[in-house]
Design a protein around this motif. Structure first.
Motif, PDB file in Angstrom:
ATOM      1  N   THR A 165      15.752 -32.986 -38.093  1.00  0.00           N
ATOM      2  CA  THR A 165      15.781 -32.912 -39.546  1.00  0.00           C
ATOM      3  C   THR A 165      17.204 -32.605 -39.990  1.00  0.00           C
ATOM      4  OG1 THR A 165      13.500 -32.106 -39.641  1.00  0.00           O
ATOM      5  CG2 THR A 165      14.887 -31.712 -41.578  1.00  0.00           C
ATOM      6  N   VAL A 166      17.717 -33.433 -40.898  1.00  0.00           N
ATOM      7  CA  VAL A 166      19.074 -33.251 -41.409  1.00  0.00           C
ATOM      8  C   VAL A 166      19.017 -33.203 -42.927  1.00  0.00           C
ATOM      9  CG1 VAL A 166      21.393 -34.233 -41.571  1.00  0.00           C
ATOM     10  CG2 VAL A 166      20.095 -34.478 -39.443  1.00  0.00           C
ATOM     11  N   GLU A 167      19.578 -32.172 -43.521  1.00  0.00           N
ATOM     12  CA  GLU A 167      19.735 -32.095 -44.971  1.00  0.00           C
ATOM     13  C   GLU A 167      21.230 -32.118 -45.259  1.00  0.00           C
ATOM     14  OE1 GLU A 167      17.691 -28.909 -46.818  1.00  0.00           O
ATOM     15  OE2 GLU A 167      15.743 -29.434 -45.931  1.00  0.00           O
ATOM     16  N   ALA A 168      21.642 -32.957 -46.202  1.00  0.00           N
ATOM     17  CA  ALA A 168      23.075 -33.139 -46.420  1.00  0.00           C
ATOM     18  C   ALA A 168      23.368 -33.453 -47.874  1.00  0.00           C
ATOM     19  CB  ALA A 168      23.600 -34.268 -45.535  1.00  0.00           C
ATOM     20  N   ASP A 169      24.506 -32.985 -48.343  1.00  0.00           N
ATOM     21  CA  ASP A 169      25.058 -33.403 -49.631  1.00  0.00           C
ATOM     22  C   ASP A 169      26.221 -34.338 -49.340  1.00  0.00           C
ATOM     23  OD1 ASP A 169      23.359 -31.766 -51.177  1.00  0.00           O
ATOM     24  OD2 ASP A 169      24.636 -30.035 -50.818  1.00  0.00           O
ATOM     25  N   MET A 170      26.156 -35.559 -49.861  1.00  0.00           N
ATOM     26  CA  MET A 170      27.160 -36.571 -49.566  1.00  0.00           C
ATOM     27  C   MET A 170      27.923 -36.952 -50.830  1.00  0.00           C
ATOM     28  SD  MET A 170      26.417 -36.881 -46.352  1.00  0.00           S
ATOM     29  CE  MET A 170      27.180 -38.378 -45.744  1.00  0.00           C
ATOM     30  N   ALA A 171      29.131 -37.420 -50.637  1.00  0.00           N
ATOM     31  CA  ALA A 171      29.977 -37.804 -51.774  1.00  0.00           C
ATOM     32  C   ALA A 171      29.769 -39.268 -52.122  1.00  0.00           C
ATOM     33  CB  ALA A 171      31.444 -37.558 -51.432  1.00  0.00           C
ATOM     34  N   TYR A 172      29.821 -39.578 -53.414  1.00  0.00           N
ATOM     35  CA  TYR A 172      29.823 -40.972 -53.840  1.00  0.00           C
ATOM     36  C   TYR A 172      31.144 -41.626 -53.479  1.00  0.00           C
ATOM     37  CZ  TYR A 172      25.635 -40.045 -56.614  1.00  0.00           C
ATOM     38  OH  TYR A 172      24.378 -39.724 -57.008  1.00  0.00           O
ATOM     39  N   SER A 173      31.133 -42.951 -53.463  1.00  0.00           N
ATOM     40  CA  SER A 173      32.318 -43.740 -53.138  1.00  0.00           C
ATOM     41  C   SER A 173      32.785 -44.523 -54.358  1.00  0.00           C
ATOM     42  CB  SER A 173      31.971 -44.716 -52.001  1.00  0.00           C
ATOM     43  OG  SER A 173      32.928 -45.751 -51.893  1.00  0.00           O
ATOM     44  N   ARG A 174      34.079 -44.801 -54.408  1.00  0.00           N
ATOM     45  CA  ARG A 174      34.614 -45.769 -55.369  1.00  0.00           C
ATOM     46  C   ARG A 174      35.329 -46.902 -54.653  1.00  0.00           C
ATOM     47  NH1 ARG A 174      35.409 -45.164 -60.632  1.00  0.00           N
ATOM     48  NH2 ARG A 174      35.578 -47.434 -60.440  1.00  0.00           N
ATOM     49  N   THR A 175      35.063 -47.043 -53.358  1.00  0.00           N
ATOM     50  CA  THR A 175      35.736 -48.056 -52.541  1.00  0.00           C
ATOM     51  C   THR A 175      34.782 -49.128 -52.035  1.00  0.00           C
ATOM     52  OG1 THR A 175      35.429 -46.734 -50.533  1.00  0.00           O
ATOM     53  CG2 THR A 175      37.472 -46.386 -51.789  1.00  0.00           C
ATOM     54  N   GLY A 176      33.524 -49.086 -52.474  1.00  0.00           N
ATOM     55  CA  GLY A 176      32.553 -50.064 -52.000  1.00  0.00           C
ATOM     56  C   GLY A 176      32.025 -49.771 -50.616  1.00  0.00           C
ATOM     57  N   GLU A 177      32.232 -48.560 -50.110  1.00  0.00           N
ATOM     58  CA  GLU A 177      31.724 -48.166 -48.796  1.00  0.00           C
ATOM     59  C   GLU A 177      30.739 -47.017 -48.978  1.00  0.00           C
ATOM     60  OE1 GLU A 177      35.780 -48.628 -46.224  1.00  0.00           O
ATOM     61  OE2 GLU A 177      35.765 -47.272 -47.951  1.00  0.00           O
ATOM     62  N   GLY A 178      29.600 -47.091 -48.299  1.00  0.00           N
ATOM     63  CA  GLY A 178      28.604 -46.041 -48.448  1.00  0.00           C
ATOM     64  C   GLY A 178      27.830 -46.196 -49.743  1.00  0.00           C
ATOM     65  N   MET A 179      27.724 -45.110 -50.524  1.00  0.00           N
ATOM     66  CA  MET A 179      27.012 -45.136 -51.804  1.00  0.00           C
ATOM     67  C   MET A 179      28.050 -45.239 -52.925  1.00  0.00           C
ATOM     68  SD  MET A 179      23.922 -44.892 -53.313  1.00  0.00           S
ATOM     69  CE  MET A 179      22.769 -43.930 -52.299  1.00  0.00           C
ATOM     70  N   HIS A 180      28.206 -46.436 -53.457  1.00  0.00           N
ATOM     71  CA  HIS A 180      29.223 -46.679 -54.478  1.00  0.00           C
ATOM     72  C   HIS A 180      28.678 -46.329 -55.864  1.00  0.00           C
ATOM     73  CE1 HIS A 180      32.897 -48.632 -55.974  1.00  0.00           C
ATOM     74  NE2 HIS A 180      32.153 -49.031 -56.995  1.00  0.00           N
ATOM     75  N   ARG A 181      29.501 -45.664 -56.673  1.00  0.00           N
ATOM     76  CA  ARG A 181      29.113 -45.265 -58.034  1.00  0.00           C
ATOM     77  C   ARG A 181      30.081 -45.885 -59.028  1.00  0.00           C
ATOM     78  NH1 ARG A 181      29.917 -40.902 -61.833  1.00  0.00           N
ATOM     79  NH2 ARG A 181      27.926 -40.215 -62.750  1.00  0.00           N
ATOM     80  N   PHE A 182      29.529 -46.537 -60.044  1.00  0.00           N
ATOM     81  CA  PHE A 182      30.335 -47.255 -61.036  1.00  0.00           C
ATOM     82  C   PHE A 182      29.816 -46.942 -62.435  1.00  0.00           C
ATOM     83  CE2 PHE A 182      30.467 -50.986 -63.857  1.00  0.00           C
ATOM     84  CZ  PHE A 182      31.824 -51.251 -63.906  1.00  0.00           C
ATOM     85  N   THR A 183      30.720 -46.648 -63.346  1.00  0.00           N
ATOM     86  CA  THR A 183      30.362 -46.489 -64.752  1.00  0.00           C
ATOM     87  C   THR A 183      30.973 -47.644 -65.532  1.00  0.00           C
ATOM     88  OG1 THR A 183      30.226 -44.086 -64.588  1.00  0.00           O
ATOM     89  CG2 THR A 183      30.513 -45.016 -66.784  1.00  0.00           C
ATOM     90  N   ASP A 184      30.121 -48.383 -66.211  1.00  0.00           N
ATOM     91  CA  ASP A 184      30.532 -49.595 -66.915  1.00  0.00           C
ATOM     92  C   ASP A 184      31.332 -49.214 -68.166  1.00  0.00           C
ATOM     93  OD1 ASP A 184      30.761 -52.055 -68.166  1.00  0.00           O
ATOM     94  OD2 ASP A 184      28.688 -52.648 -67.747  1.00  0.00           O
ATOM     95  N   PRO A 185      32.585 -49.636 -68.270  1.00  0.00           N
ATOM     96  CA  PRO A 185      33.368 -49.303 -69.464  1.00  0.00           C
ATOM     97  C   PRO A 185      32.840 -49.976 -70.724  1.00  0.00           C
ATOM     98  CG  PRO A 185      34.573 -50.838 -68.067  1.00  0.00           C
ATOM     99  CD  PRO A 185      33.380 -50.407 -67.288  1.00  0.00           C
TER     100      PRO A 185
END
Length: 313
Positions: free
Chosen positions: A22-42
């Protein structure tokens, strides 16, 4: 369990036999298209998230024995803002209060796990008893709607042709195509949830060659549903076959199933020289024997990942 070493978590001293991790983790969002990418539409301030785990970026999202020949069934639960829609490898169900669950996947490699969440604009249809959908951010809705008939008719025609080519039926429970922002590749063959760069949602008049190129990309990624997702390379040094086969099948199937019957001319003009160029380099090498594993026959054990959270800041 050992102490985290960079991106690795050593497992020390496990006894023989089955184990549950069992693994519990807090992970960072990405802005490079790697992992979990997060984007806010201007354009409207709306936020979108999507995963891109190829080649070795599953570790950016969840703990995993991350290699293509170790496959598992994945169960995903996502909590999102109430007005969002969550897409995944399988059909998703909204239980209220922003809580979504995805259907358990067949056995797939870690790099093929996919989630896309946000206030998507969606156009849906049903084909061969399966739900098909195309999705984009809301600010692109008029442009997707303008092309929806072509996109869906091309997709279903290719889907039918692949069923004529392959004995094995499509192995997943739905077929979604999401045109996502800031994508760092052309497209990615996540089972049941193919992601494309959203420049494929045309904002203005384009040439027929551009529409043909988009159809080839759709066909390429669909070929991977069988060759790459159902049947998977053992290790990354055989990625050349995975991609080369999908590229070949993409051009062939577009020529057979769509109005772009001239597409082999495009291949000769735009692709063939890549091979000639690579073959002249000192790094060229003979083809090697390929070892592949199939979802149908490969059984693996996998740790149970309880929870991975992403802060909204």
């Amino acid at each position: 369990m050992g102490i985290r070493d960079g991106n690795r978590l050593p497992l020390t001293g496990p006894a023989p036999g089955p184990h549950e991790l069992t693994v519990e983790a807090d992970m960072a969002y990405s802005r490079t298209g790697e992992g979990m990418h997060r984007f806010t539409d201007p354009a409207d301030g709306e936020t979108y998230l999507y995963t891109q785990l190829f080649l070795d970026d599953a570790r950016r999202v969840f703990a995993a024995f991350d290699q293509p020949d170790l496959k598992a069934h994945f169960d995903l639960t996502v909590t999102a803002p109430p007005h969002w829609t969550v897409l995944a490898n399988g059909t998703t169900t909204h239980h209220g209060d922003g809580r979504w669950t995805a259907a358990t996947t067949p056995l797939i490699s870690p790099y093929l796990v996919a989630v896309a969440a946000g206030p998507w604009h969606t156009v849906r249809t049903d084909h061969r008893g399966l739900p098909f959908g195309i999705h984009c951010r809301r600010s692109l809705a008029p442009h997707l709607d303008a092309d929806a008939t072509e996109l869906l008719s091309t997709t279903t025609a290719l889907f039918d042709r692949y069923h004529e080519k392959f004995d094995e039926p499509y192995p997943f429970d739905s077929y979604d195509q999401a045109f996502v922002p800031e994508f760092n590749a052309g497209a990615m063959e996540n089972p049941g949830l193919v992601t494309f760069r959203d420049s494929y949602v045309f904002r203005s008049a384009v040439t027929d060659a551009e529409r043909c190129s988009r159809a080839v990309t759709i066909a390429h990624e669909m070929a991977h549903m069988w060759f790459g997702d159902l049947v998977t390379l053992t290790w990354w040094d055989d990625i050349w076959l995975n991609e080369s086969f999908a590229e070949y099948m993409g051009y062939q199937t577009v020529a057979e199933a769509t109005r772009w019957t001239h597409v082999w001319t495009d291949f000769a003009a735009g692709r063939k020289d890549w091979g000639y160029d690579a073959d002249q380099r000192p790094t060229t090498h003979p083809l090697s024997r390929i070892h592949i594993c199939s979802l149908k026959h490969k059984t693996v054990c996998w740790p149970q990942v309880r929870r991975t959270e992403y802060p909204m800041s």
